[in-house]
Design an enzyme around this catalytic site. Structure first.
Site, PDB file in Angstrom:
ATOM      1  N   HIS A   1     -20.419   6.695 -17.221  1.00  0.00           N
ATOM      2  CA  HIS A   1     -21.010   5.804 -16.207  1.00  0.00           C
ATOM      3  C   HIS A   1     -20.006   4.747 -15.771  1.00  0.00           C
ATOM      4  CE1 HIS A   1     -24.774   3.831 -14.470  1.00  0.00           C
ATOM      5  NE2 HIS A   1     -23.771   3.026 -14.140  1.00  0.00           N
TER       6      HIS A   1
ATOM      7  N   HIS B   1     -18.407   2.704 -11.929  1.00  0.00           N
ATOM      8  CA  HIS B   1     -18.409   2.560 -10.461  1.00  0.00           C
ATOM      9  C   HIS B   1     -16.953   2.420 -10.026  1.00  0.00           C
ATOM     10  CE1 HIS B   1     -22.820   1.638 -10.129  1.00  0.00           C
ATOM     11  NE2 HIS B   1     -22.625   1.416 -11.419  1.00  0.00           N
TER      12      HIS B   1
ATOM     13  N   GLN C   1     -27.033   2.016  -3.622  1.00  0.00           N
ATOM     14  CA  GLN C   1     -27.010   0.669  -4.210  1.00  0.00           C
ATOM     15  C   GLN C   1     -28.047  -0.280  -3.596  1.00  0.00           C
ATOM     16  OE1 GLN C   1     -24.597  -1.319  -6.739  1.00  0.00           O
ATOM     17  NE2 GLN C   1     -26.716  -1.961  -6.505  1.00  0.00           N
TER      18      GLN C   1
ATOM     19  N   HIS D   1     -30.048   4.742 -11.832  1.00  0.00           N
ATOM     20  CA  HIS D   1     -30.021   3.385 -12.380  1.00  0.00           C
ATOM     21  C   HIS D   1     -31.495   2.986 -12.534  1.00  0.00           C
ATOM     22  CE1 HIS D   1     -25.815   3.223 -11.345  1.00  0.00           C
ATOM     23  NE2 HIS D   1     -25.706   1.969 -11.733  1.00  0.00           N
TER      24      HIS D   1
ATOM     25  N   GLU E   1     -32.922  -1.688 -14.633  1.00  0.00           N
ATOM     26  CA  GLU E   1     -31.804  -2.547 -15.053  1.00  0.00           C
ATOM     27  C   GLU E   1     -32.183  -4.003 -14.774  1.00  0.00           C
ATOM     28  OE1 GLU E   1     -28.050  -2.085 -13.039  1.00  0.00           O
ATOM     29  OE2 GLU E   1     -26.959  -3.117 -14.630  1.00  0.00           O
TER      30      GLU E   1
ATOM     31  N   ASP F   1     -19.216   1.168 -17.136  1.00  0.00           N
ATOM     32  CA  ASP F   1     -19.899   0.673 -15.933  1.00  0.00           C
ATOM     33  C   ASP F   1     -18.910   0.057 -14.936  1.00  0.00           C
ATOM     34  OD1 ASP F   1     -22.166   0.447 -14.349  1.00  0.00           O
ATOM     35  OD2 ASP F   1     -22.952  -1.320 -15.355  1.00  0.00           O
TER      36      ASP F   1
HETATM   37  N1  17E Z   1     -24.700  -1.748  -9.414  1.00  0.00           N
HETATM   38  C1  17E Z   1     -25.849  -1.845 -10.110  1.00  0.00           C
HETATM   39  O1  17E Z   1     -26.945  -1.719  -9.542  1.00  0.00           O
HETATM   40  N2  17E Z   1     -25.803  -2.076 -11.439  1.00  0.00           N
HETATM   41  C2  17E Z   1     -24.645  -2.200 -12.056  1.00  0.00           C
HETATM   42  N3  17E Z   1     -24.623  -2.429 -13.371  1.00  0.00           N
HETATM   43  C3  17E Z   1     -23.424  -2.100 -11.326  1.00  0.00           C
HETATM   44  C4  17E Z   1     -23.496  -1.867 -10.003  1.00  0.00           C
HETATM   45  C5  17E Z   1     -22.117  -2.281 -12.013  1.00  0.00           C
HETATM   46 FE   FE2 Z   2     -24.104   1.166 -13.051  1.00  0.00          FE
END
Ligand code: 17E
Ligand code: FE2
Length: 416
Positions: free
Chosen positions: A58, A60, A153, A211, A214, A310
């Site tokens: 994982h 980006h 995103q 995702h 989070e 990440d």
């Molecule tokens: N974008 C997101 O939604 N969550 C993350 N942890 C990162 C990017 C790094």
């Molecule tokens: Fe991520």
């Protein structure tokens, strides 16, 4: 005559004994004590550890190496990170993304990472991050396997055209479909975004990596929706829930019930301890939550969990070295996995478990006949590797000797 012979290493799965590994035509030709073969090149490993490569499950890469552009993340939150990235991504070009992604991949590969799953933001009409990472996937394929996730995103239903762009990303060739249900405008949007991701995955025959939850909000409960869709569509092994940090905040009664559903679904999990320890818990005073998913409990229940970095120096995290042993070490501490089996499990979370999630069994593993992808670590076993964040001395990719690193040497200047 083999092309490369590694003498006297310790297999990570059996570090008590030393073995030789012979490599021929890009594949592992033989493994055994004292192989009776000659070779073009011989490396004496002097008892060092031989391991399958690290798997970065994982990251980006599109935002890697942009920390501070256009500004530093002062609050340290996920949401300020998304805002900063929204500003930075207005000035992306294919060359900009490619240069940074390849620099980050070289940093990773030099530290033993040969398999990478990267998210590519597909929220902009230009699709620059995705197009660039697909070019990178091709450019590096002779030495590293890159999987690209189409990652919305900014949400799938929060702006017009986002849902179509996710589909377009699959048409362009993304390997995996992503989602971000906790960032959709409503709970209902979040639920239907997950159903859309599953529909696309089935239609285009792709893997899923969402995702998911989070956030520290114990009411963020999209993991149950992901599990339910995976059960109904019988897709568990092809589905991954990334982050799932809210799972660390659920009450135990709900968490225990959910664990049963997850076991039934058989989905994969990815935790990113470096990032979530710093992004989460920001609205807490004290006691302050760790903001991580239940890594130890998932592992105890035999679910497949891997660990990711990440970020490498981006709007969400100003640090990041590409070293997965640092990530494993952080998991050991933050998830309190200090027992012997637990330490070994954390090593598996940056190697074999990640390979399972990425579904790369055709090219991963120290077995005769498999492509010769392996690393040599300056340690006697997996626990020492994590403890010392040991140097990866040699990286062998598809039978080719890709990188060597010499461990630092310390010399005392007085006698003690
Ligand atoms: N974008 C997101 O939604 N969550 C993350 N942890 C990162 C990017 C790094
Ligand atoms: Fe991520």
């Amino acid at each position: 005559m083999t092309s490369l012979l590694l003498r006297q290493g310790r297999l990570v799965t059996d570090p008590e004994a030393t073995v030789d590994v012979a490599i021929q035509d890009g594949a592992i030709a033989d493994i055994g004590p004292h192989l009776d073969v000659s070779s073009d090149q011989v490396i004496d490993l002097e008892g060092r550890l031989i391991s399958p490569p690290f798997v970065e499950s994982h990251i980006h890469l599109d935002s890697a190496l942009t920390a501070g552009q256009p500004r530093w993340n002062q609050s340290g939150t996920l949401f300020e990170g998304i805002e900063i990235w929204r500003e930075r991504k207005q000035s992306l070009s294919i060359e900009d993304v490619k240069e940074r992604a390849i620099a980050a991949l070289k940093l990773q590969a030099s530290q033993g990472v040969l398999f990478v799953r990267s998210h590519a933001d597909v929220s902009e009409p230009t699709q620059t991050p995705l197009k660039a990472l697909l070019e990178v996937r091709e450019a590096v394929k002779d030495w590293l396997t890159l999987q690209v996730v189409a990652f919305p995103q900014d949400g799938i239903y929060s702006g017009t055209g986002n849902a179509e762009r996710l589909r377009e990303a699959l048409e362009l060739g993304a390997d995996v479909v992503g989602g971000i249900p906790h960032y959709e405008l409503t709970r209902e949007d979040g639920v239907r975004s997950i159903q859309y991701v599953f529909d696309l995955a089935q239609q285009y025959d792709r893997l899923i990596d969402i995702h998911c939850d989070e956030i520290d909000d114990e009411q963020s409960r999209f993991l149950e929706v992901v599990a339910a869709e995976a059960i109904r569509r019988n897709m568990g092994e092809r589905v991954t829930a990334s982050h799932t940090t809210a799972f660390g905040s659920y009450n135990d009664a709900y968490a225990f019930k959910l664990m049963g559903f997850i076991e039934q679904a058989g989905i994969n999990f990815i935790s990113n301890p470096l990032i979530n320890l710093t992004l989460q818990g920001r609205t807490d005073t004290y006691p302050k939550r760790r903001g991580l998913t239940r890594v130890k409990e998932l592992w105890q229940n035999k679910l497949n969990v891997s660990l990711g970095h990440d970020c490498i120096q981006d709007p969400w995290y100003n640090l990041g070295s590409g070293n997965l042993l640092e990530v494993a070490s952080m998991a050991v501490h933050a998830c309190q996995m200090t027992g012997k089996d637990e330490l070994i499990a954390c090593y598996e979370m940056i190697t074999t478990n990640g390979a399972k999630t990425l579904q790369i069994s055709d090219r991963y593993g120290l077995e005769i006949g498999k492509p010769a992808n392996l690393i040599v670590i300056n340690a006697e076993d997996a626990i020492a590797a994590i403890r010392d964040r040991a140097v990866v001395c040699h990286v062998i990719s598809q039978g080719n000797h890709l990188v060597s690193t010499t461990p630092a040497m310390t010399t005392w200047q007085i006698s003690v």
